[in-house]
Design a protein around this motif. Structure first.
Motif, short mmCIF file in Angstrom:
data_model
loop_
_atom_site.label_atom_id
_atom_site.label_comp_id
_atom_site.label_asym_id
_atom_site.label_seq_id
_atom_site.Cartn_x
_atom_site.Cartn_y
_atom_site.Cartn_z
N UNK A 491 0.88 -1.20 0.11
CA UNK A 491 -0.18 -0.10 0.06
C UNK A 491 0.89 1.32 -0.03
N UNK A 492 0.41 2.02 -0.78
CA UNK A 492 1.07 3.59 -0.76
C UNK A 492 0.54 4.52 -0.04
N UNK A 493 0.87 4.83 1.15
CA UNK A 493 0.08 6.05 1.86
C UNK A 493 0.36 7.33 0.80
N UNK A 494 -0.72 8.13 0.98
CA UNK A 494 -0.78 9.47 0.28
C UNK A 494 -1.51 10.42 1.00
N UNK A 495 -0.97 11.51 0.99
CA UNK A 495 -1.57 12.79 1.62
C UNK A 495 -1.18 14.12 0.77
N UNK A 530 -0.17 29.02 -2.25
CA UNK A 530 -1.54 28.58 -2.72
C UNK A 530 -1.18 26.96 -3.43
N UNK A 531 0.01 26.56 -3.70
CA UNK A 531 0.24 25.47 -4.45
C UNK A 531 -0.09 24.18 -3.40
N UNK A 532 -0.56 23.16 -4.02
CA UNK A 532 -0.88 21.80 -3.33
C UNK A 532 0.23 20.84 -3.82
N UNK A 533 0.38 19.82 -3.41
CA UNK A 533 1.16 18.66 -3.94
C UNK A 533 0.82 17.32 -3.33
N UNK A 534 0.46 16.37 -3.92
CA UNK A 534 0.38 15.17 -3.05
C UNK A 534 1.80 14.26 -2.79
N UNK A 535 1.79 13.98 -1.75
CA UNK A 535 2.96 13.23 -1.18
C UNK A 535 2.86 11.68 -1.27
N UNK A 536 3.58 10.83 -1.86
CA UNK A 536 3.52 9.23 -1.78
C UNK A 536 4.78 9.01 -1.00
N UNK A 537 4.24 8.14 0.16
CA UNK A 537 5.36 7.85 0.84
C UNK A 537 5.82 6.54 0.45
N UNK A 538 6.64 5.81 1.16
CA UNK A 538 7.29 4.57 0.86
C UNK A 538 5.89 3.56 1.07
N UNK A 539 6.29 2.42 0.15
CA UNK A 539 5.55 1.34 0.17
C UNK A 539 5.37 0.66 1.34
N UNK A 540 4.15 0.09 2.11
CA UNK A 540 4.01 -0.44 3.35
C UNK A 540 3.43 -1.70 2.99
N UNK A 541 4.04 -2.94 3.59
CA UNK A 541 3.14 -4.39 3.43
C UNK A 541 2.14 -4.32 4.50
N UNK A 542 0.89 -4.08 4.12
CA UNK A 542 -0.29 -3.79 4.79
C UNK A 542 -0.82 -5.24 5.01
N UNK A 543 -1.18 -5.47 6.29
CA UNK A 543 -1.94 -6.90 6.74
C UNK A 543 -3.12 -6.39 7.24
#
Length: 903
Positions: A491-495, A530-543
């Motif tokens: 899973x790639x956490x995003x914000x 005023x600019x926005x950006x989506x940050x993609x964090x490191x992959x997480x092995x989700x259970x």
């Protein structure tokens, strides 16, 4: 908070759209020889009451009406109201129409000692709001000195139209009652009170008139939007409040900041008390920028200098790029759809009516607000279902950008009602004068474009003076972009983060997932205001499990730490249950555009038969289900055709497919199947069960069920389908362009018609426990007696699983009411082992030479075996993870059970 503004009219209301025009005022003044002035304007000049040299009596009604009395009719009609429509400050007195009376009503002042005076001045603000179809009434001022046995007239006005009257009255009172120790005056209404909605009065002053007092009332020439290079012809209306005939100079000055860029001085000669005059100044050639114009009277010895100067802020824009919006605030049954009242931070614009071309330039009205602070805008519109948005030009470049949208589509459900709209002044605003733009649109959002031409709405511009300090450093988390239910695996956490400050910034952002030890930090570089950006964090092995996630910006020196952190929770699930999407379309036979919905609903049914459930929710026609119609109406903003997709997306039917493709990939927390269906042909009683196996923990969920009928027909005019595509002028529309308008009932067959919503619009309360845990299975029974006029061979049952907190439909199923064989489970013992199964399962049932079907939760057969007997093993290696229905058919008997497949 809402405050009712409108009198309910007793005439029949017909919703007719037409362009209204303002009638010319028809006024009869029937005065004595006493001199007076009537100054029609929204607000009296600053310090106007100080033109009274010696105040004998003053009333602003802040203490109520205890010292006043009512004579004649209308004892219940005079009230203290918390408004300032007359132009003073809250509160004011108002004579309202109800309870209606026919005759004379006087609001009588306290006894005033006027001994030693032979003449006094009476000043007051008043606002007359007549009935729309007013046939005439009289308002007046009278005096008495014998307790009301005799009255002497000072001023009288006969109002003959439905137009609003707003004025500052200055009257000379020299009736025989002046000089008495028992002097009183009254405000009198005479006629049928039904002809007036309200007469508001405030800031009543009685006293000796000043000798020398002149004041500017207005600055003209800056009312409309000014473009660079325009030659502006400026003027000002000046009035003499003093008793002496005077001559004096008047100066116009135009400032850019603190610098005077233009001035013009003119002379006024020999104006008497109450006499207004217009002064024309030299023309000014406008240059692009933001300015303040001031007009000042220069009368030597003026006894009231507080009212000698007025100002007006205004922009001068580049005609090549400044956006000029437009609108059509049409009249619907006498009610204007645009903005009728607006007040914010010192701006007060009441009863403004419809602006020319739907765009009102009110930059002469100014407010003051502090950067970073919270305020409330008080707004009223003329008709229901308006959506109000507000922009503030924070960087003062006379352009409105998305980050300057401070209110987005605030719903004004009722017309004639004051709504309190919260407004926060963003920290990146620059101190100084700027423009606030307010937009209101009927039935549709006003927010996407601050330069739009609204089909039924209005725009208004105001001046807002921003104070305080700008925020230079402020980075915050806008959103955590995670679905509530996510399939296990990588899973790639995003914000999404945003720069709210003035400076371009770089900073780290950290994501932490609790109970897992996961932490990831990423850098954001050169993010501008005023600019926005989506940050993609490191992959997480989700259970599988429930997780809390925190995202934090770490900008050094951040001035607003409150928006640095955002938290959410979500479920990681073992497998994704099959998903069906529900589309609910608001429609009606009366709606000529709704044939588009018919075409696109048919298209969706044909293209996605196993994953799309279409429901036509009718309004105002013979197929209406009142509870369903009343539930969907506010969500689709009473716009037809318009629809909901899983009750998460409000969309036009032509874009159903895009919304469907968004939702079909969402992981639901459970599958849903329809079981134990039973229909009695004699009693027409239908019962069935909805069952869900949950893969995630949820709170406050509900089951719901809808009956839908296809191939519905009817006779009579109400079944005719209005068709605005007739003739082809609107382009092709599934063949409807070849049909008449309306399409006769005998030629119409309606599909997907909602016939009943068994759990109510929000679902059946108590149909599921308050909290449901992963691995649990729950069922709920529904029942209904089918009306005789419904064709059971065309009825479909739609089951829904709903999130009551968000209102979303998370999953659905569909089945026909009448099928070839019974769906009821047999009595014999029947089980599968193991369950859940990995690669295969074994049948434990007393059957021989039976047929076995494995179906997903949409009813699609994914595996079939013939000649199956007890202890047979069924291979599942080609079956995906999920919950399936296993059906065994033996000698026309059907046995059902469920199995979970987990590889």
């Amino acid at each position: 908070m809402q405050t009712n503004l409108l009198k309910l009219s007793l005439f029949a209301f017909c919703f007719t759209i037409f362009i209204s025009s303002m009638a010319q005022q028809s006024v009869n003044l029937r005065d004595s020889d006493n001199p007076q002035t009537t100054i029609t304007k929204n607000n009296a000049p600053k310090g106007w009451h100080k033109s009274i040299d010696e105040v004998v009596f003053y009333e602003d009604f802040s203490a109520g009406l205890d010292a006043w009395t009512v004579m004649g009719e209308g004892s219940e009609n005079w009230k203290i109201v918390q408004t300032n429509k007359a132009g003073g400050t809250v509160p004011e007195v108002s004579m309202v129409w109800s309870p209606s009376f026919l005759g004379t009503s006087r609001l009588v002042s306290p006894v005033i000692n006027t001994s030693g005076y032979s003449q006094l001045s009476l000043s007051f603000l008043n606002f007359i709001d007549p009935y729309a179809f007013n046939t005439g009434f009289w308002v007046s001022v009278e005096t008495t000195s014998d307790g009301g046995a005799t009255w002497n007239q000072v001023w009288e006005l006969n109002w003959l139209t439905g137009d609003i009257y707003n004025a500052f009255e200055v009257l000379i009172v020299n009736t025989p009652d002046i000089g008495s120790a028992n002097f009183q005056f009254c405000f009198k209404f005479e006629d049928d009170s039904y002809q007036i909605d309200a007469w508001n009065i405030d800031n009543v002053t009685l006293g000796e008139q000043a000798f020398l007092d002149v004041a500017p009332l207005s600055i003209s020439g800056f009312e409309n939007l000014i473009h660079g290079g325009d030659v502006v012809n400026n003027s000002s209306q000046i009035v003499n409040y003093g008793s002496e005939i005077v001559s004096f100079d008047v100066i116009l000055e135009i400032y850019e900041g603190s610098n005077i860029v233009f001035s013009s001085t003119k002379s006024v000669s020999n104006i008497a008390f109450g006499e207004p005059t217009t002064v024309a100044f030299d023309p000014w050639t406008a240059v692009i920028g933001f300015y303040t114009a001031s007009v000042t009277t220069l009368l030597p010895g003026d006894e009231n200098p507080d009212n000698d100067k007025i100002e007006h802020a205004f922009p001068v824009v580049d005609p090549n790029w400044y956006c000029v919006p437009a609108g059509d605030c049409f009249s619907a049954g006498g009610f204007i759809t645009g903005i009728t009242d607006f007040a914010f931070a010192g701006i007060e614009n009441y009863n403004s009516g419809c602006s020319d071309n739907g765009y009102g330039v009110f930059t002469n009205l100014e407010g003051t607000a502090e950067i970073g602070s919270d305020y409330v805008a008080n707004v009223a519109v003329g008709f229901q279902s308006q959506f109000v948005s507000i922009w503030i030009d924070l960087n003062q470049d006379i352009e409105f950008t998305p980050d300057e949208l401070v209110v987005t589509d605030f719903e004004m459900a009722e017309g004639g009602v004051f709504y309190e709209i919260p407004v926060t002044i963003p920290g990146n605003g620059l101190p100084g004068a700027t423009i606030m733009r307010v937009g209101s649109c009927f039935l549709q959002p006003s927010s996407p474009d601050p330069c739009a031409n609204l089909w039924a709405g209005e725009w208004e511009d105001y001046t807002l003076n921003l104070t305080g300090a700008s925020i230079n450093l402020n980075a915050g988390v806008v959103s955590i972009d995670m679905e509530p239910f996510i399939l296990q695996g990588n899973v790639i956490p995003k914000a999404t983060v945003k720069n709210y400050g003035l400076q371009t910034v770089s900073f780290p952002v950290t994501c932490t997932i609790n109970d897992n030890g996961y932490t990831s930090t990423k850098s954001v570089s050169d993010l501008a205001l005023g600019e926005e950006v989506q940050v993609l964090f490191d992959a997480w092995s989700a259970e599988p499990g429930i997780y809390d996630m925190e995202v934090k910006t770490q900008l050094t020196g951040d001035e607003v730490p409150a928006n640095d952190i955002l938290n959410t929770s979500f479920n990681i699930v073992e497998y994704a249950p099959p998903k069906m999407v529900v589309g609910e379309e608001g429609t009606g036979t009366w709606c000529g555009w709704c044939v588009m919905g018919i075409v696109y609903m048919d298209s969706m049914n044909m293209k996605y038969p196993e994953t799309w459930v279409g429901i036509a929710v009718h309004n105002g026609d013979p197929m209406v289900v009142v509870e369903y119609d009343e539930g969907i109406g506010p969500l689709i903003e009473f716009s037809y055709p318009m629809g909901l997709v899983d009750r998460t997306v409000v969309t036009d039917p032509s874009t159903f497919e895009g919304a469907f493709l968004q939702r079909i990939n969402h992981v639901p927390p459970a599958g849903i199947i329809l079981q134990n269906k039973s229909y009695n042909e004699t009693t027409r009683a239908l019962t069935f069960t909805l069952t869900s196996d949950f893969v995630a923990q949820v709170t406050d969920y509900r089951f719901n069920a809808v009956l839908v009928e296809n191939n519905v027909t009817g006779t009579g005019q109400a079944w005719n389908q209005a068709n605005y595509y007739s003739g082809g002028g609107q382009g092709p529309m599934g063949g409807f362009e070849l049909l008449p308008n309306p399409v006769p009932a005998e030629d119409m067959v309606y599909q997907d018609v909602a016939r009943a919503i068994l759990g109510g619009f929000s679902g059946a309360a108590g149909s599921l426990p308050g909290t449901v845990y992963a691995g649990e299975t729950h069922s709920y029974d529904f029942s209904i007696t089918i009306p005789e006029e419904w064709d059971v061979t065309n009825i479909e049952i739609v089951g829904m699983l709903m999130d009551n907190t968000t209102g979303r439909i998370e999953n659905a199923c569909k089945d026909e009411l009448i099928t070839g064989i019974s769906d009821q489970s047999g009595k014999m013992e029947f089980s599968l082992f193991p369950n859940p199964a990995k690669d295969a399962f074994t049948i434990c049932a007393d059957v021989k030479n039976a047929s076995l079907y494995v179906c997903d939760l949409t009813g699609k057969v994914v595996l079939m075996r013939e000649n199956v007997s007890d202890n047979a093993t069924i291979n599942l290696t080609d079956i995906k993870n999920g919950i399936y229905m296993v059906r065994i058919v033996e000698n026309e008997k059907v046995f059902n059970t469920k199995i979970a497949v987990v590889h």
